[in-house]
Motif scaffolding. Sequence first.
Motif, PDB file in Angstrom:
ATOM      1  N   LYS A   9      42.890  41.819  37.879  1.00 49.51           N
ATOM      2  CA  LYS A   9      41.642  42.172  39.180  1.00 49.51           C
ATOM      3  C   LYS A   9      40.470  40.238  39.327  1.00 49.51           C
ATOM      4  N   ARG A  10      40.774  39.935  40.948  1.00 49.55           N
ATOM      5  CA  ARG A  10      39.493  38.416  40.675  1.00 49.55           C
ATOM      6  C   ARG A  10      39.178  39.095  41.717  1.00 49.55           C
ATOM      7  N   TYR A  11      37.583  39.066  41.679  1.00 52.46           N
ATOM      8  CA  TYR A  11      36.750  39.860  42.587  1.00 52.46           C
ATOM      9  C   TYR A  11      36.027  38.750  43.381  1.00 52.46           C
ATOM     10  N   PRO A  12      35.541  38.295  44.775  1.00 45.04           N
ATOM     11  CA  PRO A  12      35.217  37.599  45.891  1.00 45.04           C
ATOM     12  C   PRO A  12      34.464  36.865  45.141  1.00 45.04           C
ATOM     13  N   GLY A  13      34.929  35.407  45.568  1.00 41.60           N
ATOM     14  CA  GLY A  13      34.236  34.562  44.562  1.00 41.60           C
ATOM     15  C   GLY A  13      34.885  33.756  43.690  1.00 41.60           C
ATOM     16  N   GLY A  14      35.926  34.718  43.013  1.00 41.84           N
ATOM     17  CA  GLY A  14      37.321  33.178  42.625  1.00 41.84           C
ATOM     18  C   GLY A  14      36.892  33.980  40.609  1.00 41.84           C
ATOM     19  N   HIS A  15      35.828  35.195  40.594  1.00 45.60           N
ATOM     20  CA  HIS A  15      36.712  35.604  38.830  1.00 45.60           C
ATOM     21  C   HIS A  15      37.338  35.961  38.915  1.00 45.60           C
ATOM     22  N   GLN A  16      38.518  35.517  37.854  1.00 43.83           N
ATOM     23  CA  GLN A  16      39.231  36.599  37.397  1.00 43.83           C
ATOM     24  C   GLN A  16      39.198  37.266  36.148  1.00 43.83           C
ATOM     25  N   ALA A  17      38.576  38.688  36.518  1.00 40.66           N
ATOM     26  CA  ALA A  17      37.902  39.671  35.415  1.00 40.66           C
ATOM     27  C   ALA A  17      38.978  40.451  34.629  1.00 40.66           C
ATOM     28  N   LEU A  18      40.393  40.322  35.216  1.00 39.26           N
ATOM     29  CA  LEU A  18      41.493  40.851  34.488  1.00 39.26           C
ATOM     30  C   LEU A  18      42.560  40.041  34.386  1.00 39.26           C
ATOM     31  N   LYS A  19      43.566  39.822  33.653  1.00 44.92           N
ATOM     32  CA  LYS A  19      45.344  38.870  33.663  1.00 44.92           C
ATOM     33  C   LYS A  19      45.908  39.624  33.297  1.00 44.92           C
ATOM     34  N   ASN A  20      47.113  40.258  34.016  1.00 43.23           N
ATOM     35  CA  ASN A  20      48.840  40.691  32.760  1.00 43.23           C
ATOM     36  C   ASN A  20      48.473  41.287  32.547  1.00 43.23           C
ATOM     37  N   VAL A  21      47.193  43.113  32.813  1.00 46.18           N
ATOM     38  CA  VAL A  21      47.262  43.428  31.451  1.00 46.18           C
ATOM     39  C   VAL A  21      48.188  44.276  31.434  1.00 46.18           C
ATOM     40  N   SER A  22      49.027  44.837  30.293  1.00 49.09           N
ATOM     41  CA  SER A  22      49.910  45.910  30.579  1.00 49.09           C
ATOM     42  C   SER A  22      49.734  46.837  29.035  1.00 49.09           C
ATOM     43  N   LEU A  23      49.439  47.799  29.415  1.00 45.37           N
ATOM     44  CA  LEU A  23      49.286  48.877  28.158  1.00 45.37           C
ATOM     45  C   LEU A  23      49.568  50.128  28.806  1.00 45.37           C
ATOM     46  N   SER A  24      49.266  51.152  27.095  1.00 42.92           N
ATOM     47  CA  SER A  24      50.846  52.451  27.831  1.00 42.92           C
ATOM     48  C   SER A  24      49.250  53.007  27.124  1.00 42.92           C
TER      49      SER A  24
END
Lengths: 217, 297
Positions: A9-24
Amino acid sequence: MIETKDLSKRYPGGHQALKNVSLSIQEGEMVFLTGHSGAGKSTLMKLIGGIERSTSGSVAINGTKLSSLNRSALPYLRRNFGFVFQDHKLLIDRSVFHNVALPLLISGLSKSEITTRVRAALDKVGLLEKGSFNPVTLSGGEQQRLCIARAVVNKPAILLADEPTGNLDPGYAADIVTMFRAFNRVGVTVVIATHDPAMIQGLGARIIELKQGELQA
Amino acid sequence: MNWFYSRSSAFSDSVCRLLKQPVTSILHILGMGIALSIPMGCYMLLDGADQFSRKLNNTSQLNVFIAADSSDKTIKLAEKQLTELFDGEITFIDQDDGLKQLSKNSEFSELVKNLDTNPIPHLFVLTPLDSDAKKLTDVAQTIENWSFVEEVSFDAKWALKLESFVNLSKILVMMVVLLIGLGFVASIFTNIQLQITIRKDEIEIARIVGATGRFIRRPFLYYGFIQGLLGGLCAALIIFFSVKFGLNAIQPMLEPLGFYIRDPDLVTLSSPLLFSVALSLLGAWLSSNNHLKKIDY
């Protein structure tokens, strides 16, 4: 039950809140999402609950990918979740009773059914006697319990709690955790985002740690 | 029953919100009522003027003068051509009858006695069955071009002008109605936007706990509906009392002229109501939809 794959998840403005999260997360499981402020816990909760859309990757609930659902189907999916927030998100122009009744009114239940279920939910969190009160007259702990009553009144399959004890003193916080444990025992999948180590200790639940938007091994 | 409870809750909530700000609500509704009653009132006045001009046209006649020295053959030809052209009653007054009628008038009796020859032209009086002033004007123009016709007088020319004025005014009133309609939608749109801003948290919470777009939109549509209904009702009351007590007071002065303002009937009174409700719903729908598009994916 809950499965994320390469979720970003990248918010408008460029802040990357989540990077390739895989979970179950399995059905009936109780899981703690931990990490410092800004680690991406709240973002992950919002993406799982279908409140926000991911930039890339996918979230699947019971095998159904959220991205495959159209706009009109999302509200029905959200009814499977119970949300608890640190800031409670209560309606201060309505009584305690009407705050809890909101999800049931949205689901289209009858007045008598709403009354029965709201009373049961308030009883469960110890606020039955305060149904006619305005939420602002309640203490912080009571407001959080009210928020929990609203989250569970619709008998959700999944309970998502974002920093539910953040503003509470240890005594109230312990009560809240006990409540979540009780819901989990009756089969509700519980996901709690917290940065409070005291809350996690001794519960034996799985811990998922996030750091700067990435999952820690 | 569940269906009814869900909607009645939203409806009563909207009524409560209007009642919570009584002064603002009353002023807004009054503004809507006044804005609507102005074009409706103008339309009723124009309707009276329209009836008046129709009456004038009904009594209008065409006078066709044939030169005094015309032969009987020419007069017969004129009569034949007029019968073919004109749909209505044709009365012929020859120059002798004309002179006799003139001599009956005491002012002209002495003058008539001293005349050596009869200078009065022959006259055909045409009374139409159809009161269409435009049609009569066309007929008059055709007759004027005939060689044996000395003059054509059309006493309803100014009635035609009045009719044109009434028609033009009706178009202007329609334009005003259109502009007021647009203003109405814009006003409700802004008002609902304000309500949405006030209830932003509630919308967010409702969305999180699974509210559909329809559920979120519903109280705003009801809010717009109630405002539109009350605004329309206010306009209907303004029109009713203005005509009943205001215009009816000057009716005796207008009556001799044949100018009547009709009492507003149910159709007249219900039209601002329907207009107001429809436009308010449109404004509320556009506004709530606009917000929903922004917040949901």
